[in-house]
Design an enzyme around this catalytic site. Sequence first.
Site, PDB file in Angstrom:
ATOM      1  N   ARG A   1       0.965  -1.088   0.257  1.00  0.00           N
ATOM      2  CA  ARG A   1      -0.073   0.002  -0.018  1.00  0.00           C
ATOM      3  C   ARG A   1       0.975   1.474   0.205  1.00  0.00           C
ATOM      4  O   ARG A   1       1.822   1.388   0.840  1.00  0.00           O
ATOM      5  CB  ARG A   1      -0.916   0.067   1.179  1.00  0.00           C
TER       6      ARG A   1
ATOM      7  N   THR B   1      -0.886   7.717  -0.963  1.00  0.00           N
ATOM      8  CA  THR B   1      -1.934   7.558  -1.619  1.00  0.00           C
ATOM      9  C   THR B   1      -3.191   6.620  -1.078  1.00  0.00           C
ATOM     10  O   THR B   1      -4.209   6.559  -1.295  1.00  0.00           O
ATOM     11  CB  THR B   1      -2.058   7.284  -3.101  1.00  0.00           C
TER      12      THR B   1
ATOM     13  N   ASP C   1       1.109  -2.166  12.350  1.00  0.00           N
ATOM     14  CA  ASP C   1       1.531  -2.651  11.113  1.00  0.00           C
ATOM     15  C   ASP C   1       1.979  -4.196  10.932  1.00  0.00           C
ATOM     16  O   ASP C   1       2.785  -4.459  11.541  1.00  0.00           O
ATOM     17  CB  ASP C   1       2.629  -1.908  10.372  1.00  0.00           C
TER      18      ASP C   1
ATOM     19  N   ASP D   1       5.200  -5.287   9.630  1.00  0.00           N
ATOM     20  CA  ASP D   1       6.455  -4.903  10.624  1.00  0.00           C
ATOM     21  C   ASP D   1       6.427  -5.728  11.873  1.00  0.00           C
ATOM     22  O   ASP D   1       7.504  -6.095  12.362  1.00  0.00           O
ATOM     23  CB  ASP D   1       6.345  -3.504  11.032  1.00  0.00           C
TER      24      ASP D   1
HETATM   25  C1  PRP Z   1      -0.929  -3.989   4.662  1.00  0.00           C
HETATM   26  C2  PRP Z   1      -1.639  -5.373   4.862  1.00  0.00           C
HETATM   27  C3  PRP Z   1      -2.514  -5.320   3.577  1.00  0.00           C
HETATM   28  C4  PRP Z   1      -2.752  -3.818   3.280  1.00  0.00           C
HETATM   29  C5  PRP Z   1      -4.322  -3.562   3.864  1.00  0.00           C
HETATM   30  O1  PRP Z   1       0.188  -4.345   3.938  1.00  0.00           O
HETATM   31  O2  PRP Z   1      -0.984  -6.576   5.130  1.00  0.00           O
HETATM   32  O3  PRP Z   1      -1.831  -5.894   2.590  1.00  0.00           O
HETATM   33  O4  PRP Z   1      -1.945  -3.178   4.144  1.00  0.00           O
HETATM   34  O5  PRP Z   1      -4.491  -2.238   3.735  1.00  0.00           O
HETATM   35  P1  PRP Z   1      -5.698  -1.632   2.407  1.00  0.00           P
HETATM   36  O6  PRP Z   1      -6.739  -2.532   2.897  1.00  0.00           O
HETATM   37  O7  PRP Z   1      -5.771  -0.142   2.932  1.00  0.00           O
HETATM   38  O8  PRP Z   1      -5.026  -1.845   1.249  1.00  0.00           O
HETATM   39  P2  PRP Z   1       1.129  -3.375   3.435  1.00  0.00           P
HETATM   40  O9  PRP Z   1       0.870  -2.471   2.429  1.00  0.00           O
HETATM   41  O10 PRP Z   1       1.769  -2.529   4.652  1.00  0.00           O
HETATM   42  O11 PRP Z   1       2.720  -4.178   3.046  1.00  0.00           O
HETATM   43  P3  PRP Z   1       3.572  -5.305   3.848  1.00  0.00           P
HETATM   44  O12 PRP Z   1       2.702  -6.439   4.195  1.00  0.00           O
HETATM   45  O13 PRP Z   1       4.413  -5.492   2.958  1.00  0.00           O
HETATM   46  O14 PRP Z   1       3.771  -4.430   4.997  1.00  0.00           O
HETATM   47  N1  URA Z   2      -1.949  -2.468   7.323  1.00  0.00           N
HETATM   48  C1  URA Z   2      -1.648  -2.460   8.405  1.00  0.00           C
HETATM   49  O1  URA Z   2      -0.693  -3.442   8.382  1.00  0.00           O
HETATM   50  N2  URA Z   2      -2.311  -2.336   9.381  1.00  0.00           N
HETATM   51  C2  URA Z   2      -3.336  -1.354   9.297  1.00  0.00           C
HETATM   52  O2  URA Z   2      -3.951  -1.075  10.271  1.00  0.00           O
HETATM   53  C3  URA Z   2      -3.698  -1.044   7.918  1.00  0.00           C
HETATM   54  C4  URA Z   2      -3.134  -1.409   7.009  1.00  0.00           C
END
Ligand code: PRP
Ligand code: URA
Length: 214
Positions: free
Chosen positions: A106, A110, A202, A205
Site C-alpha cells: 500500500r 495515496t 502494521d 512490521d
Molecule cells: C498491509 C496489509 C494489507 C494492506 C491493507 O500491507 O497486509 O496488504 O496493508 O491495507 P488496505 O486494505 O488499505 O489496502 P502493506 O501495504 O503494509 O505491505 P506489507 O505487508 O509488505 O507490510
Molecule cells: N496495514 C496494516 O498492517 N495495518 C493497518 O492497520 C492498516 C494497514
Amino acid sequence: MANWPNLHVSQHPAVRHKLGILRDENTEPKKFREVVRELSWLLGYEALADAHTQALQIRTPIELMDADELADRIGLIPILRAGLGMVDAMLELMPTARVWHLGLFRDERTLRPVEYYNKLPDTANVDLCLILDPMLATGGSATAAIEVLKKWGAVRIKLVNLIAAPEGVEAVLAAHPEVEIYTAALDRQLNDVGYIIPGLGDAGDRQFGTGGVG
Ligand code: PRP
Ligand code: URA
C-alpha cells in the site's frame, strides 16, 4: 452497522483470546508470528466449512469403510508480505493446496495498492481461492487482489483476514458482492492515515521485526 451477509466474524472464544495477545503492543515478533499462525488455522477451519469432499474407501484395523477427502482444488494466495505468516497453518489444514504469491504494498501516501509480484500460473486450474492477508483496511489491496484473480479466471474467492475495518469490508463487497470474508475481528474504523483502530499496528512490521512498534 451495515448488513453484510458475506462477512463472517469469528465468535470463537479461542479466537478472541488469541486476538488480545496479537493486538498487545508488548507482544514480540516471535510470539506475534505464532499467534498469526494459530489464528490462521482457526479461521481457515471456518472458511473451509463448505468445501466439497469426495468419498474414498479406507481400511481401518477392523474393517473397510467409506471416508472423505477434500475434493476442491484449493489455491492459497498470500498477499506479500504480511500474508506470508498465514500460509503454513493453511497448508496444515489443506496439505494439497497450491500457494501462489501476490506482491502488493500500500502506497502510504495515496493508500492505493501497488502490485510488484505475481506468481500465478497461466491457467486457473483451481476450484476455490483463499486470499490471505491479516489486515483489511481501506480494502484497496484486497479489491486489487480479487480483480487479479478474476481476470486470471478464478470463480470462487474467499478473503481471510485477522482484522477488518468497516471501510474495507464495504469497499470489497461493493466491488465484489459474492466474495465471502472471514475475519477474527471487525474493528471500529480507520484513522486519518488509514490504519485500523484499535487494530494492531502494521502487521508486516510486527511479524518481521521491521519498523517501530506500530
Ligand atoms: C498491509 C496489509 C494489507 C494492506 C491493507 O500491507 O497486509 O496488504 O496493508 O491495507 P488496505 O486494505 O488499505 O489496502 P502493506 O501495504 O503494509 O505491505 P506489507 O505487508 O509488505 O507490510
Ligand atoms: N496495514 C496494516 O498492517 N495495518 C493497518 O492497520 C492498516 C494497514
